[in-house]
Design a protein around this motif. Sequence first.
Motif, short mmCIF file in Angstrom:
data_model
loop_
_atom_site.label_atom_id
_atom_site.label_comp_id
_atom_site.label_asym_id
_atom_site.label_seq_id
_atom_site.Cartn_x
_atom_site.Cartn_y
_atom_site.Cartn_z
N ARG A 166 0.87 -9.32 -40.67
CA ARG A 166 1.26 -8.84 -41.62
C ARG A 166 2.37 -8.33 -42.04
N GLY A 167 3.51 -8.28 -40.35
CA GLY A 167 4.63 -7.70 -40.10
C GLY A 167 5.01 -9.46 -41.42
N ARG A 168 4.97 -10.60 -40.14
CA ARG A 168 5.44 -11.70 -40.57
C ARG A 168 4.96 -12.20 -42.57
N VAL A 169 4.31 -11.55 -42.57
CA VAL A 169 4.25 -11.91 -44.54
C VAL A 169 5.44 -11.23 -44.77
N LEU A 170 5.37 -10.05 -44.43
CA LEU A 170 6.24 -9.22 -45.11
C LEU A 170 7.68 -9.72 -45.15
N LEU A 171 8.01 -10.13 -43.86
CA LEU A 171 9.39 -10.84 -43.86
C LEU A 171 9.96 -12.19 -44.42
N GLU A 172 8.37 -12.78 -44.39
CA GLU A 172 8.69 -13.96 -45.27
C GLU A 172 9.30 -13.63 -46.80
N GLN A 173 7.91 -12.71 -47.05
CA GLN A 173 8.44 -12.48 -48.61
C GLN A 173 10.07 -12.25 -48.88
N GLU A 174 10.43 -10.86 -47.70
CA GLU A 174 12.00 -10.28 -48.18
C GLU A 174 12.92 -11.93 -48.04
N GLY A 175 12.47 -13.26 -47.43
CA GLY A 175 12.84 -14.34 -47.39
C GLY A 175 13.77 -14.13 -45.81
N VAL A 176 13.30 -13.45 -45.51
CA VAL A 176 13.95 -13.92 -44.10
C VAL A 176 13.71 -14.66 -42.96
N ALA A 177 14.76 -16.19 -42.60
CA ALA A 177 14.19 -17.23 -41.59
C ALA A 177 13.78 -17.11 -40.39
N SER A 178 12.71 -17.51 -39.82
CA SER A 178 12.08 -17.24 -38.96
C SER A 178 12.83 -16.78 -37.78
N GLY A 179 14.31 -17.33 -37.45
CA GLY A 179 14.59 -17.27 -35.92
C GLY A 179 15.87 -15.61 -36.08
N ASP A 180 15.62 -15.35 -37.65
CA ASP A 180 16.11 -14.21 -38.09
C ASP A 180 14.75 -12.62 -37.42
N ARG A 181 13.96 -13.39 -37.57
CA ARG A 181 12.72 -12.18 -37.62
C ARG A 181 12.30 -11.83 -35.77
N HIS A 182 11.92 -10.32 -36.03
CA HIS A 182 11.72 -9.45 -34.39
C HIS A 182 10.88 -8.75 -34.36
N TYR A 183 9.68 -8.53 -33.12
CA TYR A 183 8.33 -8.14 -33.64
C TYR A 183 8.65 -7.13 -32.27
N ALA A 184 8.90 -5.75 -32.75
CA ALA A 184 8.21 -4.93 -31.94
C ALA A 184 7.08 -3.75 -31.48
N ALA A 185 6.07 -3.64 -30.49
CA ALA A 185 4.13 -3.00 -30.87
C ALA A 185 4.84 -2.03 -29.94
N SER A 186 3.62 -0.75 -30.67
CA SER A 186 3.73 0.39 -29.68
C SER A 186 2.29 0.92 -29.71
N VAL A 187 2.39 1.89 -29.05
CA VAL A 187 0.95 2.09 -29.25
C VAL A 187 1.07 3.67 -29.28
N ASP A 188 0.02 4.33 -29.92
CA ASP A 188 -0.59 5.43 -29.86
C ASP A 188 -1.28 6.23 -28.68
N MET A 189 -0.74 6.82 -27.98
CA MET A 189 -1.77 6.95 -26.44
C MET A 189 -1.84 9.16 -26.62
N ARG A 190 -2.94 9.85 -25.70
CA ARG A 190 -2.68 10.81 -25.81
C ARG A 190 -3.72 10.88 -24.30
N TYR A 191 -3.56 12.32 -23.83
CA TYR A 191 -4.67 13.04 -23.03
C TYR A 191 -6.38 12.76 -23.30
N VAL A 192 -7.58 12.50 -22.78
CA VAL A 192 -8.17 12.95 -23.68
C VAL A 192 -8.56 14.43 -23.53
N GLY A 193 -8.83 14.79 -25.28
CA GLY A 193 -9.10 15.95 -25.14
C GLY A 193 -7.71 16.73 -25.58
N GLN A 194 -6.69 15.86 -25.81
CA GLN A 194 -5.70 16.56 -26.53
C GLN A 194 -5.76 16.39 -28.36
#
Length: 677
Positions: free
Chosen positions: A513-541
């Motif tokens: 999905r991120g790649r499609v959005l950057l393509e729609q913005e006209g960003v060249a493939s060499g200028d694209r960057h992706y940073a992944a993360s996750v939301d976590m918590r202790y069980v019960g919080q």
Amino acid sequence: MTRDLRVGVDIGGTFTDIVVMDPAAGTTSTYKVLSTPEDPSLGMLQGIDELGIAQRIEYLVHGTTAGLNALLSRSGERTALITTTGFHDVLRLRRAGNDNIWSLRAKNVTSVVADKDVRTVRERVRFDGTVETPLDADDVRQAAQWLHAEEISTVAVCLLHAHRNPAHEVELRDRLLELLPDLSVVLSHEVSPEQGEYERTSTTVATAYVARTVDRYLTNLVAQLRERGCTAPLQVMRSSGGVCSAELVARQPIQTILSGPAGGVVAAETLARGLGRPNLIAIDMGGTSSDVSLVVDGAMTLNNEGEIADHVMRMPVVELHTIGAGGGSIARAEAGGLRVGPKSAGADPGPACYGLGGKEPTVTDAQVLLGRLDPDWFLGGRMTLDVVAAERAMATVGDELGLDAVETAEGILAVANAKMANAIRTLTLRRGVDPRDFTLVAFGGAGPLHSVALAEELGIEEIVIPYAMGVLSAWGMLHADVRHDVSLPLTGRLGDADARAAMASALEQLRGRGRVLLEQEGVASGDRHYAASVDMRYVGQEHAINVALDDLADGDEDLAAAFHETYGRHFGHAMPESPLELVNARLSATGRVGATLADRDEALAEKSDETTRRVRVAGQDWDARIVRRDTIGGDSQIPGPLVVQEDGSTTLVPDGWSVRRGSFGALIITQQKELLS
């Protein structure tokens, strides 16, 4: 005509700021015009017309307050909410708690959706995405009839667990549009596909409420620019610190809510890297408010949620603390004491000294009376300030408190400084962060006048006054990159093989999905960057913490260790023996389009005959030297007291402090004799 200019525009409550970069010539120029609250685009267009640059613009980025103003003034479209039967009161109940633990009564919050405009439909999707009760077609038809009868053209749809399975939301939208083709429908799974019924509902209704307002504003602005011969695509600053095309931002207009202040945060991050000062406290003081933000280890801080105008927004936002203390903040006597803000004189009528009809004393009026602003050289001489009007305004409050005009002015500044210092403490000391380990960056039209007082209050030893600090948010927008943030919900405990596989699948989907959005913005493939993360918590919080995922190959033990470390940094302790659960997968897709920070190598202006002016600081009158900023060289350290003047702002350097010019045209103010490079 050659199209070679990069232009950033930030519309504030008092002034509209314009920054023009000419990469070929290596120059950057700034310009200010009074804002036009009745139609914010008019001030922007006026400035572009006066500069005569419309046909030369190659890249145009804009910070808009259209959505924020609609929320604050409750001037958006009448909006209906359709939700699952049994959840009619989700907006009224909010989080079922009291934000102020010292108050016996919870704050009474009024939503932008009236209680009578909430409709429910029979349907039920379970927590795991399975369908328990199909969507009732009769309920949808009755809702459509009601919308037509009430002449409501905007509707927010937030059905139970739609973030797990959006089928019913999509079906409801399709049926509504069959019956009401002109209806604007906003679906919660497209706006905020995350758990939390209140948070998802609040974000969705706020998006629907401002959608048409923002769309009309941007459509009209683009049309006006085209009439002037500007064919550059309009980029819009987002609350996440990135930019997006006007066409794509219309899908999620709520992400423009902190559009202007986000530009200042990007500017602070850019300066932190360029000046080699990774830890900065940024104070942006404009005409209406002051925004405080932090840059830690060279990076701005982001939250995945913010609360604006009593609405929780589940979306990426730059971390800011905003208070109603700006140059136009109005002072008043209350309960025998002096109060400043949050009410502002704005641009119309503005402070009394503007001579536009203002009668109440403001922070700017106080600065004029204490000699810190030159009444004959405001905005580079394009505006003359009325000192007599400022004195009359001071008397309206001073007489009530038994103070003369000067005493009242000093009191106003003391109160404003205390409010800003407390705002900085909110982001630092209250979180266990020592502000003395940071450099203070002061900008905005009024920020540099207050910078030393704030540094003294907080024990900060170094202040940076950046180039173009009077328009730094607009400057920052030109250094921002394209950014899109996408997310998907997760379930399961960390360490479970199925949960790990689901996380990997979700991140792969998000990358697509991120790649499609950057393509729609006209960003060249060499200028694209992706940073992944996750939301976590202790069980019960209930609340989750976001943890960066540097490498999908990292094992669960590495991810758990990163969570415990982040949790401990936030709360002072961790529970490594407790199990963890996954909540959301996130990905930021960015494309490099921002300008590169370049040093300013312009020649110093010829020093003119030095003048002095009587300036009052900390209860004492001084004969302060008056210097132009462009006469300060890097090889000279000038001691205070002095006033540094430039077109867009004024800097006060009291006795005991010195100033010199540093890299990238910044002024470095310090108490030390040997200044840092």
